[in-house]
Design a protein around this motif. Sequence first.
Motif, PDB file in Angstrom:
ATOM      1  N   LEU A 194       0.744  -1.310   0.130  1.00 55.04           N
ATOM      2  CA  LEU A 194      -0.053  -0.048  -0.100  1.00 55.04           C
ATOM      3  C   LEU A 194       0.724   1.309  -0.093  1.00 55.04           C
ATOM      4  CD1 LEU A 194      -2.874  -1.076   2.483  1.00 55.04           C
ATOM      5  CD2 LEU A 194      -2.909  -1.077   0.157  1.00 55.04           C
ATOM      6  N   ALA A 195       1.956   1.153   0.736  1.00 53.78           N
ATOM      7  CA  ALA A 195       2.790   2.391   0.821  1.00 53.78           C
ATOM      8  C   ALA A 195       3.561   2.758  -0.622  1.00 53.78           C
ATOM      9  CB  ALA A 195       3.787   2.303   1.906  1.00 53.78           C
ATOM     10  N   LEU A 196       3.436   1.830  -1.539  1.00 50.58           N
ATOM     11  CA  LEU A 196       3.971   2.465  -2.988  1.00 50.58           C
ATOM     12  C   LEU A 196       3.145   3.580  -3.417  1.00 50.58           C
ATOM     13  CD1 LEU A 196       4.307  -1.317  -4.321  1.00 50.58           C
ATOM     14  CD2 LEU A 196       6.425   0.393  -3.793  1.00 50.58           C
ATOM     15  N   VAL A 197       1.968   3.852  -2.773  1.00 48.67           N
ATOM     16  CA  VAL A 197       1.173   4.571  -3.213  1.00 48.67           C
ATOM     17  C   VAL A 197       0.634   5.569  -2.353  1.00 48.67           C
ATOM     18  CG1 VAL A 197      -1.196   5.297  -4.304  1.00 48.67           C
ATOM     19  CG2 VAL A 197       0.391   3.767  -5.331  1.00 48.67           C
ATOM     20  N   HIS A 198       0.338   4.898  -1.076  1.00 47.85           N
ATOM     21  CA  HIS A 198      -0.682   5.703   0.032  1.00 47.85           C
ATOM     22  C   HIS A 198       0.530   6.268   1.136  1.00 47.85           C
ATOM     23  CE1 HIS A 198      -4.314   5.034  -1.660  1.00 47.85           C
ATOM     24  NE2 HIS A 198      -4.082   3.871  -1.869  1.00 47.85           N
ATOM     25  N   THR A 199       0.247   7.384   1.860  1.00 52.39           N
ATOM     26  CA  THR A 199       1.455   7.854   2.784  1.00 52.39           C
ATOM     27  C   THR A 199       1.189   6.671   3.933  1.00 52.39           C
ATOM     28  OG1 THR A 199      -0.383   9.233   3.901  1.00 52.39           O
ATOM     29  CG2 THR A 199       0.902  10.178   2.106  1.00 52.39           C
ATOM     30  N   PRO A 200       2.372   6.753   4.636  1.00 57.11           N
ATOM     31  CA  PRO A 200       2.414   5.818   6.075  1.00 57.11           C
ATOM     32  C   PRO A 200       1.453   6.289   6.916  1.00 57.11           C
ATOM     33  CG  PRO A 200       4.583   6.198   5.198  1.00 57.11           C
ATOM     34  CD  PRO A 200       3.658   7.167   4.359  1.00 57.11           C
ATOM     35  N   ALA A 201       1.026   7.514   7.024  1.00 57.36           N
ATOM     36  CA  ALA A 201       0.253   8.133   8.030  1.00 57.36           C
ATOM     37  C   ALA A 201      -1.207   7.637   7.892  1.00 57.36           C
ATOM     38  CB  ALA A 201       0.428   9.766   8.073  1.00 57.36           C
ATOM     39  N   TYR A 202      -1.730   7.677   6.654  1.00 55.42           N
ATOM     40  CA  TYR A 202      -2.825   7.358   5.930  1.00 55.42           C
ATOM     41  C   TYR A 202      -3.206   5.965   6.295  1.00 55.42           C
ATOM     42  CZ  TYR A 202      -7.211   6.500   3.286  1.00 55.42           C
ATOM     43  OH  TYR A 202      -8.368   5.964   2.798  1.00 55.42           O
ATOM     44  N   ILE A 203      -2.349   5.180   5.744  1.00 53.68           N
ATOM     45  CA  ILE A 203      -2.310   3.816   5.990  1.00 53.68           C
ATOM     46  C   ILE A 203      -2.631   3.359   7.527  1.00 53.68           C
ATOM     47  CG2 ILE A 203      -1.147   1.454   5.756  1.00 53.68           C
ATOM     48  CD1 ILE A 203       0.320   2.851   3.261  1.00 53.68           C
ATOM     49  N   ALA A 204      -1.775   4.136   8.453  1.00 53.45           N
ATOM     50  CA  ALA A 204      -1.821   3.806   9.805  1.00 53.45           C
ATOM     51  C   ALA A 204      -3.070   4.163  10.505  1.00 53.45           C
ATOM     52  CB  ALA A 204      -0.791   4.529  10.747  1.00 53.45           C
ATOM     53  N   ARG A 205      -3.792   5.381   9.967  1.00 50.20           N
ATOM     54  CA  ARG A 205      -5.194   5.766  10.334  1.00 50.20           C
ATOM     55  C   ARG A 205      -6.226   4.662   9.878  1.00 50.20           C
ATOM     56  NH1 ARG A 205      -3.284  10.615   8.538  1.00 50.20           N
ATOM     57  NH2 ARG A 205      -4.978  10.850   6.744  1.00 50.20           N
ATOM     58  N   VAL A 206      -6.123   4.321   8.744  1.00 53.33           N
ATOM     59  CA  VAL A 206      -7.165   3.327   8.318  1.00 53.33           C
ATOM     60  C   VAL A 206      -6.877   2.062   9.428  1.00 53.33           C
ATOM     61  CG1 VAL A 206      -7.796   1.796   6.537  1.00 53.33           C
ATOM     62  CG2 VAL A 206      -7.232   4.175   5.893  1.00 53.33           C
ATOM     63  N   ARG A 207      -5.821   1.396   9.307  1.00 54.42           N
ATOM     64  CA  ARG A 207      -5.420   0.297   9.881  1.00 54.42           C
ATOM     65  C   ARG A 207      -5.787   0.208  11.326  1.00 54.42           C
ATOM     66  NH1 ARG A 207       0.351   0.053   9.960  1.00 54.42           N
ATOM     67  NH2 ARG A 207       0.249   1.297  11.801  1.00 54.42           N
ATOM     68  N   ASP A 208      -5.580   1.408  11.990  1.00 50.51           N
ATOM     69  CA  ASP A 208      -5.798   1.381  13.484  1.00 50.51           C
ATOM     70  C   ASP A 208      -6.944   2.031  13.897  1.00 50.51           C
ATOM     71  OD1 ASP A 208      -3.071   0.765  13.648  1.00 50.51           O
ATOM     72  OD2 ASP A 208      -2.153   2.634  13.974  1.00 50.51           O
ATOM     73  N   GLY A 209      -7.765   2.286  12.908  1.00 55.09           N
ATOM     74  CA  GLY A 209      -8.926   3.058  13.111  1.00 55.09           C
ATOM     75  C   GLY A 209      -9.336   4.383  13.829  1.00 55.09           C
ATOM     76  N   THR A 210      -8.118   5.138  13.415  1.00 52.27           N
ATOM     77  CA  THR A 210      -7.996   6.705  13.816  1.00 52.27           C
ATOM     78  C   THR A 210      -8.622   7.698  12.930  1.00 52.27           C
ATOM     79  OG1 THR A 210      -5.738   6.567  13.335  1.00 52.27           O
ATOM     80  CG2 THR A 210      -6.495   6.073  15.702  1.00 52.27           C
ATOM     81  N   LEU A 211      -9.249   6.995  11.974  1.00 48.81           N
ATOM     82  CA  LEU A 211      -9.686   8.199  10.773  1.00 48.81           C
ATOM     83  C   LEU A 211     -10.785   9.050  11.680  1.00 48.81           C
ATOM     84  CD1 LEU A 211     -10.568   5.649   7.963  1.00 48.81           C
ATOM     85  CD2 LEU A 211      -8.737   7.540   7.863  1.00 48.81           C
ATOM     86  N   SER A 212     -10.702  10.331  11.131  1.00 48.81           N
ATOM     87  CA  SER A 212     -11.672  11.222  11.770  1.00 48.81           C
ATOM     88  C   SER A 212     -13.141  10.998  11.432  1.00 48.81           C
ATOM     89  CB  SER A 212     -10.964  12.831  11.405  1.00 48.81           C
ATOM     90  OG  SER A 212     -11.333  12.946   9.978  1.00 48.81           O
ATOM     91  N   ALA A 213     -13.899  11.678  11.865  1.00 50.07           N
ATOM     92  CA  ALA A 213     -15.179  11.483  11.246  1.00 50.07           C
ATOM     93  C   ALA A 213     -15.634  11.868  10.052  1.00 50.07           C
ATOM     94  CB  ALA A 213     -16.001  12.235  12.366  1.00 50.07           C
ATOM     95  N   ALA A 214     -14.506  13.150   9.583  1.00 48.73           N
ATOM     96  CA  ALA A 214     -14.846  13.814   8.306  1.00 48.73           C
ATOM     97  C   ALA A 214     -14.151  12.899   7.386  1.00 48.73           C
ATOM     98  CB  ALA A 214     -14.174  14.963   8.434  1.00 48.73           C
ATOM     99  N   GLU A 215     -13.110  12.264   7.735  1.00 47.59           N
ATOM    100  CA  GLU A 215     -12.451  11.238   6.552  1.00 47.59           C
ATOM    101  C   GLU A 215     -13.650  10.061   6.473  1.00 47.59           C
ATOM    102  OE1 GLU A 215      -7.751  11.409   7.131  1.00 47.59           O
ATOM    103  OE2 GLU A 215      -8.781  10.580   8.976  1.00 47.59           O
ATOM    104  N   GLN A 216     -14.118   9.612   7.451  1.00 50.38           N
ATOM    105  CA  GLN A 216     -15.043   8.461   7.278  1.00 50.38           C
ATOM    106  C   GLN A 216     -16.070   8.719   6.292  1.00 50.38           C
ATOM    107  OE1 GLN A 216     -15.844   5.876  10.584  1.00 50.38           O
ATOM    108  NE2 GLN A 216     -14.481   7.149  11.768  1.00 50.38           N
ATOM    109  N   ARG A 217     -16.661  10.039   6.747  1.00 47.72           N
ATOM    110  CA  ARG A 217     -17.879  10.627   5.768  1.00 47.72           C
ATOM    111  C   ARG A 217     -17.527  10.825   4.281  1.00 47.72           C
ATOM    112  NH1 ARG A 217     -18.965  14.047  10.292  1.00 47.72           N
ATOM    113  NH2 ARG A 217     -17.736  15.799   9.124  1.00 47.72           N
ATOM    114  N   GLU A 218     -16.031  11.179   4.071  1.00 47.43           N
ATOM    115  CA  GLU A 218     -15.593  11.530   2.597  1.00 47.43           C
ATOM    116  C   GLU A 218     -15.396   9.924   2.116  1.00 47.43           C
ATOM    117  OE1 GLU A 218     -12.440  13.799  -0.158  1.00 47.43           O
ATOM    118  OE2 GLU A 218     -12.425  13.963   2.081  1.00 47.43           O
ATOM    119  N   ILE A 219     -15.117   8.858   2.736  1.00 46.11           N
ATOM    120  CA  ILE A 219     -14.867   7.721   2.173  1.00 46.11           C
ATOM    121  C   ILE A 219     -16.394   7.280   2.078  1.00 46.11           C
ATOM    122  CG2 ILE A 219     -14.559   5.410   2.705  1.00 46.11           C
ATOM    123  CD1 ILE A 219     -11.860   6.330   4.234  1.00 46.11           C
ATOM    124  N   GLY A 220     -17.187   7.482   3.032  1.00 46.64           N
ATOM    125  CA  GLY A 220     -18.447   6.815   2.740  1.00 46.64           C
ATOM    126  C   GLY A 220     -18.871   5.496   3.628  1.00 46.64           C
TER     127      GLY A 220
END
Length: 319
Positions: free
Chosen positions: A51-77
């Motif tokens: 995944l890190a070939l494209v995505h930033t480590p910080a974003y991968i970690a937020r997805v993996r660890d469940g620390t996406l903000s409410a706004a990020e989850q709304r944007e994902i859907g």
Amino acid sequence: MKIYSNSRWSLDLPAGHRFPMPKYERLRERVEARWPQWPVIEAPPASDGELALVHTPAYIARVRDGTLSAAEQREIGFPWSPRMVERSRRSVGATIAAARAALAEGVAVHLAGGTHHASADKGSGYCVFNDCAVAARLMQAEHARRRRDALRIWVIDLDVHQGNGTAEIFQGDPTVHTLSLHGARNFPFRKVAGDVDVDLPDGTGDADYLAALDAALLQSWAAQAQQGAPGLAFYLAGADPHEGDRLGRLKLSAEGLAERDRRVFAALQAWRVPVAVTMAGGYGHDIDVTVELQVGTVGLALTAWWGGSDRAAHVQTGP
């Protein structure tokens, strides 16, 4: 031909959610019933390193660890859950597997994927990770270990929504060429310029769409030929340009969509470019109509590459 799926990792979405999650299991079931000689394979999940070939480590970690903000989850859907993470990893893993199989055999299919709204540091529009972008970068890396030249990639995105995430990820990269036909007034409302973008007005029907496709394929191929022919294509075969789609706003008939697929596969064969096919979007008022459109894409891929063999009888007619 290899066919991949991540449908066993379906999400339990809230009642009334617009995303048609059941279509993936129905698609898998119908493909397995129609072509039992082509087993559907469940691919392994993509790793953090892939995944890190494209995505930033910080974003991968937020997805993996469940620390996406409410706004990020709304944007994902999608609401975050461990199963959402696993499904997203497996969607990327299935497209990676399809890309490898396509390089070996000419064509392969992932019965989902095409998550083209995800960019390097965020998800959007039901897309968590960008499966085709990750697979493209991994195929380039694997190719570079074997060869001195670069593996050139062609992304043919015929989902009705512009692949803004893919365009952003590869913007300015001469080794990846992006082609997109999409609704001009549809999501995303801020487009990101790719290499060839064709904005289509609401209500576009078969004749105008196919004429625009023919011109765009020739323009896209000519632009790449100056640098060198692509060694692999990703085809996002969205069903959402169909006239019965809730979110599409275009007016292609079922036969128009089938002819679209035929023309893409014929061009790729003529130019000798292997292709990994993903299903991308499809939000029909009747989910079974969407599923049948996508079954048709699988059948046309099989026929295009295996139509001259003894196995073609099964491909064309099914059980």
